[in-house]
Design a protein around this motif. Structure first.
Motif, PDB file in Angstrom:
ATOM      1  N   TYR A 156      14.208  14.225  57.362  1.00 34.58           N
ATOM      2  CA  TYR A 156      14.410  12.827  56.991  1.00 34.58           C
ATOM      3  C   TYR A 156      14.418  11.888  58.203  1.00 34.58           C
ATOM      4  N   SER A 157      14.210  12.435  59.377  1.00 34.82           N
ATOM      5  CA  SER A 157      14.354  11.626  60.589  1.00 34.82           C
ATOM      6  C   SER A 157      13.239  10.605  60.764  1.00 34.82           C
ATOM      7  N   ASP A 158      12.075  10.887  60.204  1.00 32.90           N
ATOM      8  CA  ASP A 158      10.931  10.009  60.472  1.00 32.90           C
ATOM      9  C   ASP A 158      10.392   9.301  59.230  1.00 32.90           C
ATOM     10  N   THR A 160       9.734   6.388  56.559  1.00 30.46           N
ATOM     11  CA  THR A 160       9.517   4.957  56.761  1.00 30.46           C
ATOM     12  C   THR A 160       9.452   4.238  55.412  1.00 30.46           C
ATOM     13  N   LEU A 288      20.907  10.217  53.205  1.00 30.31           N
ATOM     14  CA  LEU A 288      20.080  10.243  54.416  1.00 30.31           C
ATOM     15  C   LEU A 288      18.862   9.343  54.267  1.00 30.31           C
ATOM     16  N   LYS A 292      18.090   5.800  56.582  1.00 26.94           N
ATOM     17  CA  LYS A 292      16.856   5.489  57.297  1.00 26.94           C
ATOM     18  C   LYS A 292      16.164   4.246  56.754  1.00 26.94           C
ATOM     19  N   LYS A 360      24.437   4.334  56.812  1.00 29.63           N
ATOM     20  CA  LYS A 360      23.902   4.090  58.155  1.00 29.63           C
ATOM     21  C   LYS A 360      24.922   4.472  59.237  1.00 29.63           C
ATOM     22  N   ASP A 366      18.485  12.263  63.368  1.00 25.20           N
ATOM     23  CA  ASP A 366      17.673  11.985  64.552  1.00 25.20           C
ATOM     24  C   ASP A 366      16.586  13.022  64.778  1.00 25.20           C
TER      25      ASP A 366
END
Length: 381
Positions: A156-158, A160, A288, A292, A360, A366
């Motif tokens: 889930y870090s990237d 958009t 999560l 993001k 958040k 990360d």
């Protein structure tokens, strides 16, 4: 000892444990370590479909005959304990052992409660997870509890806003609706086995009530736990019957298209406007996504006596509610009326802001959780 000569044994048992451990395993392999994967339980059945090379395991003793003593054991902490847990006492004073949680407090006071199963290190998600370990195992030294984040959530870090938009368009195309047309997708990934059909009926009643009170077009995507038929076969027929009955009374609301229902979980979470579950990790995953992006409304509903009993069976005295509820990342329904009101609040836009703030703050993805877990393993070799 050179990395290529170090023998790491990784053992998994169920879906959640496998998903959580695999990013760390892949990172260790990338760094040049020899990692042999052993699987028992449900993992031995679904791993082949993922194209992962592994060895099926039956007992801890048989495992040591197959692999000989490794330089390190890393194991998931799954229901029933399994081979990974049973290897811990056999490898004590022979090699380091690392147990990896994929949920706060999972099985600490049930399947892993016997002191003989204490690993050299235990990996948890955060400080809350560390506090729970200390509460469950008061004799366990704090320096043996390692906070890395759950590796399975690196995915889930990237994400958009474009990912969210694309997922929404794809799912809504399959539902023959469009974004922004007043249609609302409610995703219900049920995590519990016992009480699954009861919770489904609660959600169905709430959706029926909300349908009568809003001008929005509601779509409910119910998804039973993949192991429901295996672990609670008595729930399977009532689950299907509840959906069939609801469809006769309220046609066109419940989604039964299996290409949607059993589709990619991440995509469904991205596409959904509201996520409802019990204490499933899918609520954490929804949080999560919210952390993001611009928040994700998710609701925990475990107020029925059956579900309260099931939650207490696993959580014991360690938690009175799911951890993401405690952190404020998930709304909590205390009864049927509360569930209806939370859905209506969400539809009116009154729930997103406060959940977003907590998501958040507390749910940081990360993309380095797997690397941190691999760093810990390397430090013990």
């Amino acid at each position: 000892m050179p990395a290529k000569e170090r023998k790491i044994l990784a053992v998994v048992r169920d879906n959640g444990g496998t998903n959580n451990l695999m990013p760390a395993i892949m990172e260790l392999k990338r760094r040049g370590h020899q990692v042999r994967i052993g699987a028992n339980g449900a993992a031995a059945e679904f791993i082949p479909a993922r194209g992962i090379e592994f060895t099926p395991l039956t007992t801890a003793e048989e495992t040591l005959e197959k692999f000989s003593a490794p330089d390190l054991l890393i194991t998931s902490m799954c229901s029933g304990g399994g081979v990974g847990r049973d290897l811990v006492p056999l490898l004590r004073n022979i090699c380091p052992t690392v147990a990896v949680q994929d949920y706060w407090g999972a099985y600490l006071i049930t399947d892993w409660v016997d002191p003989q199963y204490r690993p050299d290190r235990i990996i948890v998600n955060d400080q809350l997870g560390a506090d729970i370990v200390k509460k469950a195992w008061p004799e366990f030294e704090l320096n043996r509890v390692c906070q890395t984040g759950f590796p399975m959530f690196d995915k889930y870090s990237d994400i958009t806003p474009d990912d969210e938009s694309n997922a929404s368009n794809e799912i809504r195309t399959k539902l023959n609706t469009v974004t922004g047309s007043g249609s609302i997708i409610i995703f219900f990934p049920c995590g519990t086995w016992n009480g699954a059909s009861e919770l489904l009926c609660e959600v169905l009643k709430a959706v029926a009530t909300c349908t009568a009170k809003t001008s929005c077009r509601l779509y409910l995507i119910p998804r039973a736990h993949p192991a429901l038929k295996e672990h609670a076969p008595h729930e399977f027929e009532p689950w299907n019957n509840a959906i069939a009955k609801f469809n006769r009374e309220y046609p066109g609301i419940v989604v039964t298209n299996q290409t949607v229902v059993r589709g990619d979980l991440k995509k469904l979470l991205l596409a959904s406007d509201i996520v409802i579950s019990d204490w499933s990790t899918t609520l954490l995953e929804a949080g999560l996504v919210g952390a993001k992006l611009n928040g994700k409304v998710n609701i925990s509903a475990i107020y029925s006596p059956t579900l309260v009993k099931e939650f207490r069976k696993s959580a014991g005295t360690l938690m009175t509610e799911p951890p993401y509820v405690t952190l404020g990342c998930t709304a909590k329904a205390y009864n049927q009326t509360g569930l209806v009101n939370l859905i209506l609040f969400a539809l009116a836009g009154h729930l997103t802001a406060r959940l977003t703030m907590a998501q958040k703050k507390y749910l940081v993805a990360d993309g380095k959780n797997g690397s941190r877990a691999a760093d810990l393993v390397e430090s013990l070799l």
